[in-house]
Design an enzyme around this catalytic site. Structure first.
Site, mmCIF file in Angstrom:
data_model
loop_
_atom_site.group_PDB
_atom_site.id
_atom_site.type_symbol
_atom_site.label_atom_id
_atom_site.label_comp_id
_atom_site.label_asym_id
_atom_site.label_seq_id
_atom_site.Cartn_x
_atom_site.Cartn_y
_atom_site.Cartn_z
ATOM 1 N N CYS A 1 0.874 -1.189 0.000
ATOM 2 C CA CYS A 1 0.000 0.000 0.000
ATOM 3 C C CYS A 1 0.903 1.229 0.000
ATOM 4 O O CYS A 1 2.087 1.136 -0.375
ATOM 5 C CB CYS A 1 -0.993 -0.026 1.151
ATOM 6 N N ARG B 1 -3.455 -0.601 5.326
ATOM 7 C CA ARG B 1 -4.063 -1.658 4.508
ATOM 8 C C ARG B 1 -3.170 -2.886 4.337
ATOM 9 O O ARG B 1 -3.607 -4.020 4.593
ATOM 10 C CB ARG B 1 -4.459 -1.088 3.133
ATOM 11 N N ASP C 1 -8.685 3.932 1.595
ATOM 12 C CA ASP C 1 -7.615 4.143 2.573
ATOM 13 C C ASP C 1 -8.205 4.660 3.878
ATOM 14 O O ASP C 1 -8.669 5.803 3.938
ATOM 15 C CB ASP C 1 -6.605 5.141 2.006
HETATM 16 P P1 4NP Z 1 -1.881 2.873 4.033
HETATM 17 O O1 4NP Z 1 -2.487 4.275 4.536
HETATM 18 O O2 4NP Z 1 -1.305 3.126 2.651
HETATM 19 O O3 4NP Z 1 -3.064 1.970 3.980
HETATM 20 O O4 4NP Z 1 -0.833 2.469 5.046
HETATM 21 C C1 4NP Z 1 -1.716 5.449 4.533
HETATM 22 C C2 4NP Z 1 -1.023 5.790 5.672
HETATM 23 C C3 4NP Z 1 -0.243 6.936 5.693
HETATM 24 C C4 4NP Z 1 -0.174 7.738 4.577
HETATM 25 C C5 4NP Z 1 -0.868 7.388 3.424
HETATM 26 C C6 4NP Z 1 -1.618 6.248 3.411
HETATM 27 N N1 4NP Z 1 0.624 8.914 4.598
HETATM 28 O O5 4NP Z 1 0.692 9.595 3.565
HETATM 29 O O6 4NP Z 1 1.234 9.223 5.617
#
Ligand code: 4NP
Length: 153
Positions: free
Chosen positions: A9, A15, A126
């Site tokens: 992810c 995720r 997300d």
């Molecule tokens: P993930 O969610 O991709 O599902 O882990 C996110 C967590 C943090 C960020 C973006 C997506 N971020 O930009 O910090």
């Protein structure tokens, strides 16, 4: 032959750590632990070294699932070593495809929801942005079961 699967992810704190934990849980339930190496990572390194988001861990814990992975960024080695590189959303998928060096690597990359009967090829939303941790749990649980059937089948 051990099958090597890596879920990807953006941040590797919401995720893909949950997909890793749920796939491991499915594999354990079926007694297939010796047949799999399961991992996760993120395309950005913003959260390198951090545990998964506390909200992801708390929601998973309500279902008896322990999310233990530590965030790290995708490397070329992940793609070279894996049999399946499974991307949680289209933006991540496109980034990973661009990161690949050749067709053999690109052929390993699959969208997580490609087989989802409820909404094939759609993104896992997300929860970092929308807070829908339980909805995301249900999507990821259903699709890890489907992926295990696909890989075993
Ligand atoms: P993930 O969610 O991709 O599902 O882990 C996110 C967590 C943090 C960020 C973006 C997506 N971020 O930009 O910090």
């Amino acid at each position: 032959m051990v099958k090597h699967i890596v879920f990807v992810c953006l941040g590797n704190i919401c995720r893909s750590p949950l997909a890793e934990a749920l796939f491991k849980d499915q594999v354990k339930l079926k007694g297939l632990e010796d047949h799999y190496f399961i991992d996760s990572c993120g395309t950005n390194g913003f959260h390198n070294g951090e545990a998964a988001d506390p909200r992801t861990r708390a929601n998973a814990a309500e279902h008896g699932i322990d999310v233990t992975s530590i965030s790290r960024q995708l490397t070329l080695g992940d793609i070279m070593d894996a049999d399946f590189v499974i991307t949680m959303a289209r933006d991540v998928h496109d980034q990973v495809i661009r990161f690949c060096r050749n067709e053999e690597q690109r052929e390993k990359v699959h969208l997580f929801r490609r087989f989802d009967p409820e909404d094939p090829n759609s993104d896992v939303p997300d929860p970092w942005y929308n807070d829908k941790f339980e909805e995301v749990f249900q999507i990821i649980e259903r699709n890890t079961q489907i992926w295990l059937q696909q890989v075993e089948g």
